[in-house]
Write an enzyme that holds these catalytic residues in place. Structure first.
Site, PDB file in Angstrom:
ATOM      1  N   SER A  34      -1.870  17.143 -15.633  1.00 38.94           N
ATOM      2  CA  SER A  34      -2.007  17.733 -16.960  1.00 38.94           C
ATOM      3  C   SER A  34      -1.021  18.884 -17.061  1.00 38.94           C
ATOM      4  O   SER A  34      -0.557  19.407 -16.038  1.00 38.94           O
ATOM      5  CB  SER A  34      -3.437  18.258 -17.141  1.00 38.94           C
ATOM      6  OG  SER A  34      -3.558  19.106 -18.270  1.00 38.94           O
TER       7      SER A  34
ATOM      8  N   TYR B  22     -10.648  23.758 -14.192  1.00 42.35           N
ATOM      9  CA  TYR B  22      -9.819  22.573 -14.452  1.00 42.35           C
ATOM     10  C   TYR B  22      -8.405  22.767 -13.919  1.00 42.35           C
ATOM     11  O   TYR B  22      -7.860  21.908 -13.213  1.00 42.35           O
ATOM     12  CB  TYR B  22      -9.789  22.305 -15.962  1.00 42.35           C
ATOM     13  CG  TYR B  22      -9.024  21.067 -16.374  1.00 42.35           C
ATOM     14  CD1 TYR B  22      -9.581  19.802 -16.199  1.00 42.35           C
ATOM     15  CD2 TYR B  22      -7.772  21.164 -16.949  1.00 42.35           C
ATOM     16  CE1 TYR B  22      -8.889  18.662 -16.596  1.00 42.35           C
ATOM     17  CE2 TYR B  22      -7.071  20.030 -17.342  1.00 42.35           C
ATOM     18  CZ  TYR B  22      -7.636  18.794 -17.166  1.00 42.35           C
ATOM     19  OH  TYR B  22      -6.946  17.669 -17.553  1.00 42.35           O
TER      20      TYR B  22
END
Length: 279
Positions: free
Chosen positions: A135, A148
């Site tokens: 990501s 995250y």
């Protein structure tokens, strides 16, 4: 056999489903995995070259069984796509230690488990490609994303270190860094918000959750287009070691690169003066 064999985690929904469909449409064989194989088959659609396998990426035994099932059905594994993941969001002080560990367990140790199970197959073949879907959160940290980003930054470092280890065996690695795509990541099924517990964060928590919720289903990136592009990149003789996916991702990663260079240059003289005087 002549078909390229893909093993894809988290294929029961979202980007994993799109990648599986794109691979099948291009004539590849796919081992599509998820916690519920029936859901995986329903999401992708029945196909002669599809094998749906149960796989909880946090369970090493499941990972071993999935690799064995792939070899049993298709004889090999050419491309591994570590796609399964989730999102535990919140300000660091409000994310419980258990939830933070659970985030890293799924998003980092999950791919480690699956890759550890597949690498012996690829080493025996002396070929293969290991892909990790990370990501922009693995390149650029931001508030509300500490758990995250910790997991995704971890994948980035692991994959970068893994590449030279497995290269002598004909195995390549590839990191995919998507920006905002219209996947299931921000749905209640994939996102868990920390329980608000500290008044100092209350107003920002409310506003941030509202912003994330309003973004769901409106992200600019089309995951089906990402899947088609990924198939094309994988078919190249030398797939990229890093693919920054999405116009927003290119902008964010470019800015991070420029920031890093500026930070290195800012104290260049001081940093360069730290050697022992007798050297």
């Amino acid at each position: 056999m002549s078909k390229t064999v893909w093993l894809i985690t988290g294929a029961g929904r979202g980007m994993g489903t799109d990648i599986a469909k794109a691979a099948l449409a291009t004539g590849h064989a796919v081992v599509a995995t998820g916690r519920d194989p029936e859901r995986v088959t329903a999401a992708i659609g029945a196909h002669d070259d599809l094998l749906a396998v149960k796989l909880d990426v946090t369970n090493p035994d499941d990972a071993t069984a999935a690799a064995q099932a792939a070899v049993g059905r298709f004889g090999r594994v050419d491309v591994l796509v570590n796609n399964a993941g989730n999102f535990i969001a919140g300000f660091f002080e409000e994310i419980s230690p258990g939830d933070f560990r659970a985030q890293v367990e799924t998003n980092l140790f999950g791919p480690l488990n699956v890759t550890r199970a597949v690498l012996p197959v690829m080493r025996k073949q002396r070929s293969g490609l290991v892909i990790a879907i990370t990501s922009t959160g693995g390149i650029v940290g931001q508030e509300f994303c500490s758990a995250y980003s910790a997991s995704k930054f971890g994948i980035e470092g692991w994959m970068e270190s893994l590449a030279p280890e497995v290269a002598p065996f004909g195995i390549r690695t590839m990191v995919v860094e998507p920006g905002f795509f219209r996947t299931d990541l921000l749905t209640p099924e994939s996102t868990t918000y920390a329980e608000p517990s500290i008044e100092d964060y209350a107003q920002r928590t409310t506003q941030t959750i509202a912003n994330w919720t309003s973004m769901n289903g409106k992200q600019g990136g089309d995951p089906a287009k990402l899947a088609d592009a990924l198939i094309k990149l994988v078919s190249q003789d030398e797939p990229p070691v890093r693919w920054v996916a999405g116009a927003d991702a290119v902008q964010m990663v470019g800015k991070k690169g420029r920031d890093l260079i500026a930070q290195a240059d800012a104290y260049r003289d001081l940093s360069s003066s730290l050697a022992h005087d007798d050297d």
